[in-house]
Design a protein around this motif. Structure first.
Motif, PDB file in Angstrom:
ATOM      1  N   PRO A 149      -3.803  10.223   2.884  1.00 25.88           N
ATOM      2  CA  PRO A 149      -2.762   9.255   2.525  1.00 25.88           C
ATOM      3  C   PRO A 149      -2.421   9.337   1.042  1.00 25.88           C
ATOM      4  CG  PRO A 149      -4.478   8.211   3.840  1.00 25.88           C
ATOM      5  CD  PRO A 149      -4.990   9.564   3.465  1.00 25.88           C
ATOM      6  N   ARG A 151      -0.206   7.088  -1.776  1.00 23.89           N
ATOM      7  CA  ARG A 151       0.538   5.841  -1.986  1.00 23.89           C
ATOM      8  C   ARG A 151       1.817   6.139  -2.767  1.00 23.89           C
ATOM      9  NH1 ARG A 151      -0.280   0.798  -1.074  1.00 23.89           N
ATOM     10  NH2 ARG A 151      -2.431   1.188  -0.433  1.00 23.89           N
ATOM     11  N   ARG A 173       1.623   9.602  12.064  1.00 22.24           N
ATOM     12  CA  ARG A 173       0.830   9.129  10.930  1.00 22.24           C
ATOM     13  C   ARG A 173       1.717   8.854   9.727  1.00 22.24           C
ATOM     14  NH1 ARG A 173      -3.645  12.159   7.350  1.00 22.24           N
ATOM     15  NH2 ARG A 173      -4.821  10.343   6.676  1.00 22.24           N
ATOM     16  N   ARG A 176       3.276   5.462  10.145  1.00 20.18           N
ATOM     17  CA  ARG A 176       2.371   4.344   9.847  1.00 20.18           C
ATOM     18  C   ARG A 176       2.162   4.180   8.346  1.00 20.18           C
ATOM     19  NH1 ARG A 176       0.021   6.567  14.627  1.00 20.18           N
ATOM     20  NH2 ARG A 176      -1.379   7.904  13.415  1.00 20.18           N
ATOM     21  N   LEU A 177       2.014   5.289   7.636  1.00 17.90           N
ATOM     22  CA  LEU A 177       1.793   5.204   6.193  1.00 17.90           C
ATOM     23  C   LEU A 177       3.051   4.727   5.459  1.00 17.90           C
ATOM     24  CD1 LEU A 177      -0.308   8.449   5.649  1.00 17.90           C
ATOM     25  CD2 LEU A 177      -1.113   6.083   5.511  1.00 17.90           C
ATOM     26  N   VAL A 179       5.215   2.617   6.707  1.00 16.54           N
ATOM     27  CA  VAL A 179       5.258   1.174   6.950  1.00 16.54           C
ATOM     28  C   VAL A 179       4.315   0.453   5.984  1.00 16.54           C
ATOM     29  CG1 VAL A 179       4.716  -0.641   8.618  1.00 16.54           C
ATOM     30  CG2 VAL A 179       5.953   1.398   9.359  1.00 16.54           C
ATOM     31  N   GLU A 180       3.115   1.009   5.788  1.00 12.65           N
ATOM     32  CA  GLU A 180       2.168   0.404   4.843  1.00 12.65           C
ATOM     33  C   GLU A 180       2.748   0.381   3.439  1.00 12.65           C
ATOM     34  OE1 GLU A 180      -1.605   2.321   4.961  1.00 12.65           O
ATOM     35  OE2 GLU A 180      -1.869   2.034   7.123  1.00 12.65           O
ATOM     36  N   ALA A 181       3.430   1.451   3.058  1.00 12.22           N
ATOM     37  CA  ALA A 181       4.007   1.529   1.713  1.00 12.22           C
ATOM     38  C   ALA A 181       5.100   0.488   1.514  1.00 12.22           C
ATOM     39  CB  ALA A 181       4.560   2.932   1.463  1.00 12.22           C
ATOM     40  N   GLY A 183       5.230  -2.433   2.875  1.00 13.98           N
ATOM     41  CA  GLY A 183       4.680  -3.783   2.804  1.00 13.98           C
ATOM     42  C   GLY A 183       5.536  -4.773   3.570  1.00 13.98           C
ATOM     43  N   ASP A 184       6.003  -5.812   2.882  1.00 16.86           N
ATOM     44  CA  ASP A 184       6.806  -6.850   3.529  1.00 16.86           C
ATOM     45  C   ASP A 184       8.293  -6.493   3.583  1.00 16.86           C
ATOM     46  OD1 ASP A 184       4.552  -8.402   3.899  1.00 16.86           O
ATOM     47  OD2 ASP A 184       4.786  -9.439   1.973  1.00 16.86           O
ATOM     48  N   CYS A 187      11.904  -2.266   7.408  1.00 10.27           N
ATOM     49  CA  CYS A 187      11.921  -0.823   7.627  1.00 10.27           C
ATOM     50  C   CYS A 187      13.362  -0.332   7.737  1.00 10.27           C
ATOM     51  CB  CYS A 187      11.183  -0.465   8.919  1.00 10.27           C
ATOM     52  SG  CYS A 187       9.412  -0.789   8.862  1.00 10.27           S
TER      53      CYS A 187
END
Length: 228
Positions: A149, A151, A173, A176-177, A179-181, A183-184, A187
């Motif tokens: 991963p 950031r 993958r 998913r990463l 989406v994590e980046a 945050g709120d 998308c």
């Protein structure tokens, strides 16, 4: 550049830069900020023990080039992009399955090399070449690299949030990463390399590539969101 906003390129380097350049040629404005970083894990490899090499990604081709100075073994690749990466690394006898892992196993089984095959793979390989060729070809896997991963630049994403029109998603993958980046943040609409990548993206899907390769992905983007 007159594209409607930025196209966020999430794939790892060096592919991210290549995709960005292709987007510019097509009239888009890329935001190159990968969510995955490829790290070479192995040290060296002795090709004297092997009759041939199998590669299931361009990352494997680049990793192999750093692990040995030898370029005299035939190389069998999963697809044309991987084959081109192997040729650019100096390998002369390169044969592409032009499809997927199953096609690679097929060409190896139809003309088995006279000895073991070194499979240079990533830590998280999706296809098991060892099992596919069990009893036909002796395959020795080498985990040569890992997709870790990465950031993205949070400040950059925040600054460009309102301008990101589309995100290119190359893998589940990667989805998913990304989406994590985010945050709120919501998308953005995505153009995906495969149905599996699309299934992992919780935001809107503009299009899925007809075949799992970069030209098809960019063609899908062009049809779904033409540059203006």
């Amino acid at each position: 550049m007159g594209a409607r906003g930025l196209i966020w390129v999430t794939r790892s380097e060096p592919g991210a830069t290549a995709t960005g350049q292709a987007l510019i040629r097509r009239g888009y404005a890329p935001l190159i900020d990968p969510v995955i970083e490829v790290v070479v894990r192995a040290a060296t490899v002795d090709l004297d023990r092997f009759a041939a090499v199998a590669l299931t990604s361009a990352h494997g081709a680049r990793a192999l080039a750093t692990l040995t100075s030898r370029r005299d073994r035939p190389v069998f690749t999963v697809g044309d992009a991987t084959a081109e990466a192997a040729r650019q690394a100096g390998f002369g006898d390169v044969r592409s399955a032009s499809a997927d892992g199953a096609a690679l196993a097929t060409i190896l089984s139809h003309a088995p090399p006279d000895g073991p095959v070194l499979w240079v793979r990533g830590r998280d390989a999706a296809f098991d070449l060892v099992s596919a060729l069990a009893g036909i070809v002796e395959v020795k896997p080498l985990v040569a690299y890992a997709a870790e991963p990465r950031r993205p630049d949070a400040a950059l994403l925040a600054a460009e949030e309102g301008r990101i029109a589309t995100v290119l998603i190359h893998s589940p993958r990667g989805a998913r990463l990304a989406v994590e980046a985010l945050g709120d943040r919501p998308c953005p609409p995505a153009v995906c390399l495969s149905d599996a990548a699309a299934d992992a993206w919780p935001g809107p899907i503009l299009a899925v590539a007809a075949t799992p390769d970069e030209p098809a992905l960019l063609d899908a983007l062009g049809k779904a969101r033409p540059p203006v």
